[in-house]
Design a protein around this motif. Sequence first.
Motif, PDB file in Angstrom:
ATOM      1  N   THR A   1       0.824  -1.208   0.000  1.00  0.00           N
ATOM      2  CA  THR A   1       0.000   0.000   0.000  1.00  0.00           C
ATOM      3  C   THR A   1       0.857   1.257   0.000  1.00  0.00           C
ATOM      4  N   LYS A   2       2.023   1.168   0.612  1.00  0.00           N
ATOM      5  CA  LYS A   2       2.953   2.292   0.610  1.00  0.00           C
ATOM      6  C   LYS A   2       4.282   1.800   0.038  1.00  0.00           C
ATOM      7  N   ALA A   3       4.509   2.066  -1.246  1.00  0.00           N
ATOM      8  CA  ALA A   3       5.719   1.594  -1.922  1.00  0.00           C
ATOM      9  C   ALA A   3       6.954   2.177  -1.252  1.00  0.00           C
ATOM     10  N   ARG A   4       7.948   1.339  -1.079  1.00  0.00           N
ATOM     11  CA  ARG A   4       9.188   1.730  -0.415  1.00  0.00           C
ATOM     12  C   ARG A   4      10.385   1.261  -1.228  1.00  0.00           C
ATOM     13  N   ALA A   5      11.465   2.016  -1.158  1.00  0.00           N
ATOM     14  CA  ALA A   5      12.751   1.602  -1.712  1.00  0.00           C
ATOM     15  C   ALA A   5      13.616   1.172  -0.533  1.00  0.00           C
ATOM     16  N   LEU A   6      14.194  -0.005  -0.641  1.00  0.00           N
ATOM     17  CA  LEU A   6      14.989  -0.558   0.456  1.00  0.00           C
ATOM     18  C   LEU A   6      16.354  -0.980  -0.054  1.00  0.00           C
ATOM     19  N   ALA A   7      17.387  -0.655   0.701  1.00  0.00           N
ATOM     20  CA  ALA A   7      18.722  -1.182   0.458  1.00  0.00           C
ATOM     21  C   ALA A   7      18.838  -2.423   1.341  1.00  0.00           C
ATOM     22  N   VAL A   8      18.980  -3.579   0.711  1.00  0.00           N
ATOM     23  CA  VAL A   8      18.965  -4.844   1.439  1.00  0.00           C
ATOM     24  C   VAL A   8      20.317  -5.535   1.298  1.00  0.00           C
ATOM     25  N   SER A   9      20.814  -6.034   2.417  1.00  0.00           N
ATOM     26  CA  SER A   9      22.054  -6.816   2.445  1.00  0.00           C
ATOM     27  C   SER A   9      21.765  -8.165   3.085  1.00  0.00           C
ATOM     28  N   VAL A  10      22.292  -9.215   2.483  1.00  0.00           N
ATOM     29  CA  VAL A  10      22.180 -10.558   3.043  1.00  0.00           C
ATOM     30  C   VAL A  10      23.603 -11.076   3.205  1.00  0.00           C
ATOM     31  N   ALA A  11      23.922 -11.532   4.426  1.00  0.00           N
ATOM     32  CA  ALA A  11      25.268 -12.024   4.704  1.00  0.00           C
ATOM     33  C   ALA A  11      25.195 -13.349   5.440  1.00  0.00           C
ATOM     34  N   PRO A  12      26.065 -14.287   5.069  1.00  0.00           N
ATOM     35  CA  PRO A  12      26.091 -15.549   5.807  1.00  0.00           C
ATOM     36  C   PRO A  12      26.656 -15.329   7.204  1.00  0.00           C
ATOM     37  N   VAL A  13      26.110 -16.058   8.176  1.00  0.00           N
ATOM     38  CA  VAL A  13      26.569 -15.968   9.558  1.00  0.00           C
ATOM     39  C   VAL A  13      27.227 -17.304   9.898  1.00  0.00           C
ATOM     40  N   PRO A  14      28.461 -17.259  10.409  1.00  0.00           N
ATOM     41  CA  PRO A  14      29.121 -18.521  10.746  1.00  0.00           C
ATOM     42  C   PRO A  14      28.322 -19.281  11.804  1.00  0.00           C
TER      43      PRO A  14
END
Length: 103
Positions: free
Chosen positions: A33-46
């Motif tokens: 309903t409220k469009a958003r721009a997101l900077a997303v980071s995915v990182a593996p966790v040991p």
Amino acid sequence: MSDLAFSDDLNALLAQAKETHKSCDRELSTDGTKARALAVSVAPVPPSSGDGASRYLLVSHDISELRRLEQIRRDFVANVSHELRTPLASIRAMAETLQRRGA
């Protein structure tokens, strides 16, 4: 976040992180309903225990306001450029005329 949770783009980013075993960053947008721009980071966790389960840390920053301000800046620069083009063309033509008269 619920709009992003079922995102194909987020799933692709997670798959890339799983495949490369490295951090992956991407700018994603939500369609809710409220469009958003997101900077997303995915990182593996040991793994912290011996279970060997893969874990990933997902961090997102809402950059909607930043994108909105960038668009305002681009529109302003384009408008100023357009508005100055005509008067500058007239001034240039007059200067060329004056320059030719002196020769």
